[in-house]
Scaffold this motif. Sequence first.
Motif, short mmCIF file in Angstrom:
data_model
loop_
_atom_site.label_atom_id
_atom_site.label_comp_id
_atom_site.label_asym_id
_atom_site.label_seq_id
_atom_site.Cartn_x
_atom_site.Cartn_y
_atom_site.Cartn_z
N GLU A 1 3.35 -15.51 -3.23
CA GLU A 1 1.99 -15.43 -2.72
C GLU A 1 1.12 -14.47 -3.52
O GLU A 1 -0.10 -14.59 -3.54
CB GLU A 1 1.97 -15.03 -1.23
N MET A 2 1.75 -13.50 -4.20
CA MET A 2 0.97 -12.57 -5.01
C MET A 2 0.88 -13.04 -6.46
O MET A 2 -0.03 -12.65 -7.19
CB MET A 2 1.58 -11.17 -4.96
N GLN A 3 1.82 -13.86 -6.90
CA GLN A 3 1.78 -14.35 -8.27
C GLN A 3 0.72 -15.43 -8.46
O GLN A 3 0.10 -15.53 -9.50
CB GLN A 3 3.15 -14.90 -8.67
N SER A 4 0.54 -16.26 -7.44
CA SER A 4 -0.43 -17.35 -7.56
C SER A 4 -1.84 -16.84 -7.36
O SER A 4 -2.10 -16.04 -6.47
CB SER A 4 -0.13 -18.45 -6.54
N TRP B 1 6.34 -0.23 -5.07
CA TRP B 1 6.42 -1.34 -4.12
C TRP B 1 5.36 -2.40 -4.45
O TRP B 1 5.62 -3.59 -4.35
CB TRP B 1 6.25 -0.83 -2.70
N ARG B 2 4.17 -1.94 -4.80
CA ARG B 2 3.11 -2.89 -5.15
C ARG B 2 3.51 -3.72 -6.37
O ARG B 2 3.32 -4.94 -6.41
CB ARG B 2 1.80 -2.15 -5.42
N SER B 3 4.10 -3.07 -7.37
CA SER B 3 4.51 -3.77 -8.58
C SER B 3 5.61 -4.77 -8.29
O SER B 3 5.58 -5.92 -8.78
CB SER B 3 4.98 -2.75 -9.63
N ILE B 4 6.60 -4.40 -7.48
CA ILE B 4 7.71 -5.29 -7.15
C ILE B 4 7.21 -6.52 -6.40
O ILE B 4 7.59 -7.66 -6.70
CB ILE B 4 8.78 -4.55 -6.33
N ILE B 5 6.35 -6.30 -5.42
CA ILE B 5 5.84 -7.42 -4.62
C ILE B 5 4.97 -8.34 -5.48
O ILE B 5 5.06 -9.57 -5.38
CB ILE B 5 5.06 -6.88 -3.40
N LEU C 1 0.80 -1.21 0.00
CA LEU C 1 0.00 0.00 0.00
C LEU C 1 0.84 1.27 0.00
O LEU C 1 0.31 2.37 -0.10
CB LEU C 1 -0.92 0.01 1.24
N VAL C 2 2.17 1.15 0.11
CA VAL C 2 3.04 2.33 0.21
C VAL C 2 3.02 3.13 -1.09
O VAL C 2 2.81 4.35 -1.07
CB VAL C 2 4.48 1.90 0.56
N CYS C 3 3.26 2.46 -2.22
CA CYS C 3 3.29 3.17 -3.49
C CYS C 3 3.16 2.16 -4.63
O CYS C 3 3.21 0.95 -4.41
CB CYS C 3 4.58 3.98 -3.65
#
Length: 384
Positions: free
Chosen positions: A48-51, A38-42, A33-35
Amino acid sequence: MAMDGAGRLELPTDVLVEILLRLPPSSRRRVRLVCRLWRSIIDEHTTEMQSRATALLWHTWYGIAYVVDDLSKSSTGRYTQLWPRDTAGPYFLDRGSLQLIGTCNGLLCLCDNEEAPGGAVTLVNPATDEELPVPPLPCACPFVPSLERCTYWENWHKAYSFAYHPTSGQYKVVHIPCSISEEYKFDALHVLTLGEASWREVPAGPAEGVRCNLGAGIVSVDGTTYWVVENAGASWVVSFDLDNEAVARVKGLPGHPAGPENYHLTEVHGRLGIVVHGLSRTTEVWVLDKGQRKWSCRYNLTRHEVTRPYFVYGECILTLEESLIRGHYRHKGMWASNKAVPVRVSRRAHGTRLAVIDDEWCQTLPYVKTMEPLSIYMLPIDNA
């Protein structure tokens, strides 16, 4: 290390990736939620975000969890047992007392109804095979086993919800005010934050004449837990904000359900939804807008039963046909282009077979595998 336009130091992307990967999954979900960077990198560099979430099938009779291998149109209809248990011996015969409360970020919250009062609640991560028992629910009524009645109540689990607050990163188990039986009346809402040693009591407003409809289920959506109460022939949705822990009356029910057994709560793309079964085997799904002011009909199904409690998984919706769970996907003529028009699924839409399971004993919930350790929440339990 470079400077941005405002004179602030900017970390190279590869360095930032290494830092973010060292955070536990729960913290990574918060710092998204920072920017946008950061959201794109994570999203691009963490598993856990790719699946994408798949469907977890919970067999309520045997207390076993399965996951659908593939939710796409090309699905082979295969599903696998999520977390193997011994299916032989007397232990297996008693698994009907073990029920699933809910799932969050790959964690399962279970309730053993055989442990009264309140049941025994346990958190499980099937990917790491970790289990974490939580403190027992505080109960003013002493439990005295009697040979004249059952020593456990089969519906303890229906009064619980397992929820995650996306901003704080906290997991919470919520027990709503309800009457399980004449001996057990809960007039206040109880909350346990995962990692804390004891439950907290939260005022829930006047209880005189108000009855909670446990059959409608309890749903947690985007940091808020919802349930339905009834009084003097009227029904409405009640909310509990997981952040400020305030209880509020939200909205009356849409779609004019014929009775309390003809509707249940669900989640539809991050919004609270309610499934209403009407006459002539029609099913309508209503969704509450972001401002919680208006219900709108989002789905209209003819001669199709949707899975319960969750049936929407991305662009796939799940329906039941005897012992078959089928997936329906976007295609011309079935999905409306105008969002104000309900999605219509006719009786001629057969869908893709995803699983063959006893529909009468099956619940469906979203599941995404995570390696987040439960050990970080293991604090001393206050049994006082």
